[in-house]
Design an enzyme around this catalytic site. Structure first.
Site, short mmCIF file in Angstrom:
data_model
loop_
_atom_site.label_atom_id
_atom_site.label_comp_id
_atom_site.label_asym_id
_atom_site.label_seq_id
_atom_site.Cartn_x
_atom_site.Cartn_y
_atom_site.Cartn_z
CG ASN A 1 -2.23 0.56 0.62
OD1 ASN A 1 -2.37 1.73 0.24
ND2 ASN A 1 -3.33 -0.07 0.74
CG HIS B 1 1.67 -2.09 -4.00
ND1 HIS B 1 1.08 -2.27 -2.56
CD2 HIS B 1 0.84 -2.15 -4.87
CE1 HIS B 1 -0.35 -2.07 -2.92
NE2 HIS B 1 -0.45 -2.41 -4.25
CG HIS C 1 -1.97 -6.50 -5.25
ND1 HIS C 1 -2.81 -6.38 -6.43
CD2 HIS C 1 -1.65 -5.23 -4.77
CE1 HIS C 1 -3.15 -5.16 -6.46
NE2 HIS C 1 -2.66 -4.28 -5.39
CB SER C 2 -4.63 -12.73 -5.87
OG SER C 2 -3.68 -13.53 -5.62
CE1 TYR C 3 -6.23 -5.60 -10.11
CE2 TYR C 3 -4.23 -6.79 -9.68
CZ TYR C 3 -4.99 -5.57 -9.78
OH TYR C 3 -4.19 -4.56 -9.77
CD GLN D 1 -6.61 -0.28 0.07
OE1 GLN D 1 -6.36 -0.21 1.31
NE2 GLN D 1 -6.70 0.93 -0.81
CD GLU E 1 -4.57 -4.82 -2.24
OE1 GLU E 1 -3.31 -4.38 -1.98
OE2 GLU E 1 -5.28 -4.19 -3.20
#
Length: 370
Positions: free
Chosen positions: A100, A126, A201-203, A308, A335
């Site tokens: 972040n 990050h 940080h997976s989408y 997040q 996150e």
């Protein structure tokens, strides 16, 4: 003698049924010629996770839908070159040392001023530049854990790397259980005081990576408060109730229902830290995400004080795995983390790791369909 022989035969058979630790497979090389490997974790229920050594990155996560049909539900690329390109927006990686944002890349620690790389408007994001944790190649070893097959990644970040103080030794362990839980355990130690905030940080798009939108997903967040931000997404220092705001997901709510109310943030969409209910340091359920069409459900638990919620506002139609298009808001992130810019807010949970202490953080992603 017969009993002894029978016992020996039983033990031999039992040993033969113990699964071998996951083995690496080649996944290409970085532009600098460093070999990258990938590990595959599988369970008895059709769930498969693939994680590579560059960035300790989750590259694939296949899970069945309500009819038993599996799909890969995380964004990524087919090769290392994709992850090294400008099209990669931290897909699936481990971010650090500090995930972040840090305001203007500045903080003061033990009376000394530090200036980090500014890489997100006026702010640090990050971990910074070419040696942030998402870009380095980690050492890895396939292991068997109490939860099932796993892979342990290790990386030692030297003093001064990306501007951070202290030699930091980090470990990230992925494991996959037959109860359909993908678990990530983080640990770190240091020889000097340093900020730390590791996360994944997976989408996610539970309809399958490349599906056109995530706005039809339904989200629940066990978070009664959030940290308001300025126009550059840096917290003001206040901790405010979510009640009466578009961030109130205490009841299951379609992600797209109120997103158009967010017109005063830099991203025009969800990119907010919410404060997890319950006691930080203890593993507790924080989020449930469901895709009504496929029936896939993702439940997130964490020991961290915040998470997040990001609605993929900067996805730009880049081509990902299998040539699929990753459209604007076609995936979202959850996150687990310390609050953004914690190093500059004494009232936020402490994000400074000291020598002799061990940073620990667990995140569990429960996978199901209904």
């Amino acid at each position: 003698m017969i009993r002894i022989a029978a016992l020996a035969l039983f033990l031999s058979a039992a040993q033969m049924t113990i699964a071998a630790p996951p083995a690496p497979e080649p996944f290409g090389k970085t532009a600098d010629g460093v070999a990258v490997e990938r590990y595959t974790l599988k369970n008895a229920n059709g769930v498969t996770a693939k994680i590579m050594t560059r960035g300790a990155t989750l590259t694939e996560l296949h899970m069945p839908d309500k009819s038993g049909k599996a799909a890969d539900v995380v964004l990524g690329f087919d090769n290392v070159a994709g992850y090294e390109s400008d099209d990669n927006q931290y897909f699936g990686c481990t971010v650090g040392r500090v995930g972040n944002r840090i305001k203007e890349g500045k903080f003061k620690l033990n009376g000394k001023d530090y200036q980090l790389l500014v890489n997100n408007g006026p702010n640090h994001l990050h971990g910074g530049g070419p040696r942030s944790f998402d870009k380095v190649v980690w050492k890895a070893q396939g292991i068997e854990t109490k939860n099932g097959p796993g892979v342990r990644f290790t990386y030692t970040s030297p003093d001064g790397e990306e501007g951070y103080p202290g030699n930091l030794s980090a470990t990230v362990t992925y494991s996959l259980s037959d109860s359909n839980e993908l678990r990530i355990d983080y640990e770190a130690t240091t020889d000097a005081d340093t900020p730390i905030n590791l996360t994944n940080h997976s989408y996610f798009n539970l309809g399958g990576a490349g599906s056109p939108t995530v706005l039809d997903h339904v989200l629940l967040l066990n978070a009664s408060k959030y940290t308001p931000t300025d126009d550059t997404l840096i917290p003001t220092g206040k901790i405010a109730p979510v009640e009466g705001t578009p961030l109130d997901f205490r009841k299951p709510t379609r992600i797209g229902d109120r997103i158009d109310q967010l017109t005063k943030t830099a991203n025009i969409g969800y990119d907010h830290n919410v404060v997890c209910d319950g006691e930080a340091g203890k593993l507790r359920h924080i989020a449930t995400l469901k895709d009504p069409a496929s029936g896939r459900v993702l439940k997130v638990s964490t020991t961290e004080p915040g998470v997040q919620f990001y609605s993929g506002n900067f996805l730009k139609g880049q081509k990902g795995k299998g040539g699929k298009t990753y459209a604007h808001r076609s995936a979202m992130c959850l996150e687990t983390q310390h609050f953004p810019d914690s190093v500059n807010h004494p009232n936020f949970p402490n994000a400074i790791l000291k020598p002799g202490d061990t940073y620990r953080h667990a995140a569990v992603f429960g996978l199901s369909a209904e």
